[in-house]
Design a protein around this motif. Structure first.
Motif, short mmCIF file in Angstrom:
data_model
loop_
_atom_site.label_atom_id
_atom_site.label_comp_id
_atom_site.label_asym_id
_atom_site.label_seq_id
_atom_site.Cartn_x
_atom_site.Cartn_y
_atom_site.Cartn_z
N UNK A 1 0.86 -1.18 0.00
CA UNK A 1 0.00 0.00 0.00
C UNK A 1 0.90 1.23 0.00
N UNK A 2 0.66 2.20 -0.90
CA UNK A 2 1.58 3.33 -1.04
C UNK A 2 1.93 4.05 0.26
N UNK A 3 0.94 4.31 1.12
CA UNK A 3 1.25 5.04 2.35
C UNK A 3 2.11 4.21 3.30
N UNK A 4 1.92 2.89 3.29
CA UNK A 4 2.73 2.02 4.13
C UNK A 4 4.15 1.93 3.56
N UNK A 5 4.26 1.85 2.24
CA UNK A 5 5.58 1.82 1.61
C UNK A 5 6.37 3.08 1.95
N UNK A 6 5.70 4.23 1.95
CA UNK A 6 6.38 5.48 2.32
C UNK A 6 6.76 5.48 3.79
N UNK A 7 5.89 4.93 4.63
CA UNK A 7 6.21 4.83 6.05
C UNK A 7 7.46 3.99 6.26
N UNK A 8 7.58 2.89 5.53
CA UNK A 8 8.76 2.04 5.64
C UNK A 8 10.03 2.81 5.31
N UNK A 9 9.96 3.69 4.32
CA UNK A 9 11.14 4.42 3.86
C UNK A 9 11.49 5.59 4.77
N UNK A 10 10.47 6.33 5.22
CA UNK A 10 10.75 7.61 5.89
C UNK A 10 10.19 7.73 7.29
N UNK A 11 9.32 6.83 7.71
CA UNK A 11 8.65 7.00 8.98
C UNK A 11 7.62 8.11 8.89
N UNK A 12 6.95 8.38 9.99
CA UNK A 12 5.95 9.43 10.05
C UNK A 12 6.15 10.23 11.33
N UNK A 13 6.37 11.53 11.18
CA UNK A 13 6.62 12.42 12.31
C UNK A 13 5.35 13.17 12.67
N UNK A 14 5.11 13.32 13.96
CA UNK A 14 3.96 14.07 14.44
C UNK A 14 4.42 15.46 14.89
N UNK A 15 3.77 16.48 14.37
CA UNK A 15 4.19 17.85 14.63
C UNK A 15 3.22 18.64 15.49
N UNK A 16 1.99 18.13 15.65
CA UNK A 16 0.96 18.83 16.40
C UNK A 16 0.25 17.85 17.34
N UNK A 17 -0.36 18.36 18.39
CA UNK A 17 -1.08 17.46 19.32
C UNK A 17 -2.24 16.71 18.67
N UNK A 18 -2.85 17.29 17.64
CA UNK A 18 -3.95 16.62 16.93
C UNK A 18 -3.55 16.41 15.48
N UNK A 19 -3.60 15.16 15.03
CA UNK A 19 -3.23 14.80 13.66
C UNK A 19 -4.36 14.04 13.00
N UNK A 20 -4.71 14.43 11.77
CA UNK A 20 -5.72 13.72 11.00
C UNK A 20 -5.08 13.04 9.80
N UNK A 21 -5.46 11.79 9.57
CA UNK A 21 -5.12 11.06 8.35
C UNK A 21 -6.40 11.00 7.53
N UNK A 22 -6.37 11.62 6.36
CA UNK A 22 -7.57 11.74 5.54
C UNK A 22 -7.32 11.07 4.19
#
Length: 249
Positions: free
Chosen positions: A26-47
């Protein structure tokens, strides 16, 4: 905040054959594998649209903070024993803040975290009313929307790590607005919220970080740049522009 970043360590990353299989293809998972996912704010939405992988991401994010993908609380007193993790949850790891590390290492009763997923939340509202550590109200006698809001107010009542997968499933427009107020309040109080949603109402929570998930992976966008928002605007302005492709005259 409690989690700064989620990532897959090099030693746990799937090999070439696995990367071609679900969920790693899945493209978003493939990107996560490569770069990880950083949280920058207390509330985060995945849309994102159905099938984009946003639910897969939030389930694994919940698991990285010791919340199981079935849904429920951190340091739970009731629930499934020894739950099996999702494939992504098996390898995803969380870089916690000092507050997050203390939360995970602390006594069970002081741990504050909850994963709400629409598929299992209905069962919770039917069975957990009056159970110690949950909520006192009899949510089985309420509508689904009323039960959801009662659950939100009871379980999201202090700084903690809260993950939600499409919480708008049972909510009306006005109930979604109440949830916006609650999530904003949580962010202001020191809690952290990660939420997958189809709702332009929820995604408009002030100060939230919005990550659009799709065929190219994921990217940070402003609310009015979301494809979701554009479609709703166009549809509400002229439903026939969409329906003429689906309904014969």
């Amino acid at each position: 905040m409690f989690v700064e970043r989620v990532y897959v360590p090099e030693g746990l990353a799937p090999d070439g054959a696995q990367r071609g299989q679900w969920p790693f293809a899945v493209p978003c998972v493939a990107e996560l594998l490569e770069h990880g996912l950083t949280f920058t704010q207390p509330v985060t939405f995945l849309v994102g649209d159905n099938g984009s992988g946003k639910s897969t991401l939030v389930e694994a994010i919940a698991e990285s903070f010791k919340l199981d993908a079935y849904g429920g609380r951190l340091g739970r007193l009731y629930g499934r024993p020894d739950p099996t993790k999702t494939p992504l949850g098996e390898v995803l790891r969380a870089e916690t803040t000092s507050a997050g590390a203390r939360m995970l290492a602390g006594p069970r009763k002081r741990k504050k975290g909850f994963f709400l997923r629409a598929e299992t939340a209905f069962n919770m509202t039917e069975n957990l009313g009056g159970v110690p550590g949950y909520w006192e109200e009899d949510t089985s006698a309420m509508s689904h929307g009323e039960g959801f809001l009662t659950m939100f107010r009871s379980m999201f009542d202090a700084p903690g790590f809260y993950v939600m997968d499409e919480p708008e499933a049972a909510l009306s427009f006005t109930a979604c607005l109440q949830l916006v107020g609650l999530m904003h309040q949580l962010g202001q109080s020191g809690a952290q919220v990660v939420c997958a949603t189809h709702s332009p109402v929820l995604a408009a929570t002030p100060g939230a970080d919005i990550i659009e998930v799709g065929g190219e992976g994921f990217r940070r966008v402003k609310w009015d740049e979301l494809e979701l928002v554009d479609h709703w605007r166009r549809y509400l302005a002229d439903p026939r522009a969409y329906l003429r492709h689906l309904i014969a005259p």
